[in-house]
Design a protein around this motif. Sequence first.
Motif, PDB file in Angstrom:
ATOM      1  N   ASN A 274      -8.275  -1.428 -11.511  1.00 12.73           N
ATOM      2  CA  ASN A 274      -8.931  -2.219 -10.563  1.00 12.73           C
ATOM      3  C   ASN A 274     -10.472  -1.661 -10.368  1.00 12.73           C
ATOM      4  O   ASN A 274     -10.520  -0.523  -9.977  1.00 12.73           O
TER       5      ASN A 274
ATOM      6  N   GLY B  88      -9.605  -4.086 -16.558  1.00 14.59           N
ATOM      7  CA  GLY B  88      -9.680  -4.103 -15.018  1.00 14.59           C
ATOM      8  C   GLY B  88     -11.029  -4.659 -14.519  1.00 14.59           C
ATOM      9  O   GLY B  88     -12.143  -4.642 -15.183  1.00 14.59           O
TER      10      GLY B  88
ATOM     11  N   CYS C 205      -5.280 -13.462  -5.264  1.00 10.97           N
ATOM     12  CA  CYS C 205      -5.068 -12.246  -5.313  1.00 10.97           C
ATOM     13  C   CYS C 205      -4.522 -11.724  -4.138  1.00 10.97           C
ATOM     14  O   CYS C 205      -5.383 -11.775  -3.034  1.00 10.97           O
TER      15      CYS C 205
ATOM     16  N   TRP D 164      -2.855  -8.275  -2.498  1.00  9.07           N
ATOM     17  CA  TRP D 164      -2.199  -6.752  -2.762  1.00  9.07           C
ATOM     18  C   TRP D 164      -1.015  -6.732  -1.703  1.00  9.07           C
ATOM     19  O   TRP D 164      -1.026  -6.971  -0.332  1.00  9.07           O
TER      20      TRP D 164
ATOM     21  N   GLY E 291      -0.698  -5.999  -7.467  1.00  5.97           N
ATOM     22  CA  GLY E 291      -0.618  -4.730  -8.437  1.00  5.97           C
ATOM     23  C   GLY E 291       0.484  -4.013  -8.038  1.00  5.97           C
ATOM     24  O   GLY E 291       1.309  -4.437  -7.187  1.00  5.97           O
TER      25      GLY E 291
ATOM     26  N   THR F 219      -1.729  -5.739 -11.965  1.00  7.28           N
ATOM     27  CA  THR F 219      -2.905  -4.861 -12.136  1.00  7.28           C
ATOM     28  C   THR F 219      -2.044  -3.293 -12.029  1.00  7.28           C
ATOM     29  O   THR F 219      -1.442  -3.116 -10.992  1.00  7.28           O
TER      30      THR F 219
ATOM     31  N   CYS G 143      -2.440   0.332 -11.542  1.00  9.44           N
ATOM     32  CA  CYS G 143      -3.844   1.359 -11.248  1.00  9.44           C
ATOM     33  C   CYS G 143      -3.164   2.427 -10.164  1.00  9.44           C
ATOM     34  O   CYS G 143      -1.958   2.512  -9.835  1.00  9.44           O
TER      35      CYS G 143
END
Length: 294
Positions: free
Chosen positions: A9, A51, A200, A202, A228, A258, A260
């Motif tokens: 990211n 990313g 998006c 998280w 993520g 994602t 990461c």
Amino acid sequence: MIEAVKFWNEPNNKSHWDPQIDPEWRIYGQMVKLAAQAVKAENPGILRVLGGISPIDPSFINRMQSYGALDDLNAVAVHGFPLDWNLWSIHEWPNKIAEIEAVTNLPVWATEVGISSFGAEEVQEFGLQRTAELLMGRVPRAHWYSLYDLPQAWEATTRHREAEGSSYYRHFHMGLLREDGTPKLALKHFSDYTPEFGICQWFHFEDHRLDQAIDWLRKLGVKHLRTGLSWADWLRPNADVWFDHVMKKLEEFDLTVTFCFTPESKGIQPHHTSPPQNIEEFADFCVTMMRRYA
């Protein structure tokens, strides 16, 4: 349920990748190249995405191309926050996309776009509508950041924290919903742009908002969700139970996931922004997640 995977990211943002350890991003480029090859071998049907970069910088894409990091990717991604952190106008979104298209033949996704309500909710309301007008139909994927405000008791993922002044506090006001789950002005418009426009969001380890978030995503007609899976969290006790729970809950959405955050024990320096000591271990993590969830 996984439509696409992203490798890290905002790698060109020092809050997410340490440029003092890897000033030319060579380690990052090698890591992406290896991880993309591994994911492709494991499941070639899953899209592989660089990313999302922030700032939007064509020279960074050129650098990644020179390292061969884009060879096994299907798209590159950009992040933009023109009314909060970027030094360009919201109306320049098409030009910013074109700048990246000019240096790569890969599709350009906008996997984090957002406007905070820090100054006024009306600013976010305008920003959502204008962003959607400019990006829908212009890019294959656009994800609004985010559904929820970041809780005030948590820390934003940024290096300088309160020393950034108001820039730091804007991190806590990016949601369409306040921390307590009550709607802001912009929320009533979001379903006008779904399912094309995604979100998006998280989810922190054992995040208490998960079930409520899913209810809101359904109400808003969201189909495309970006979230993520943290390599650092994977080493926590009972991580497999939490990861399985989250991915089971999210299986109805088309996910861009994602991969990461370096575990402290695996980094050149003990920090989640550090390049790993062994890039093969990041590729192994990506393959493990693919086998488990893709």
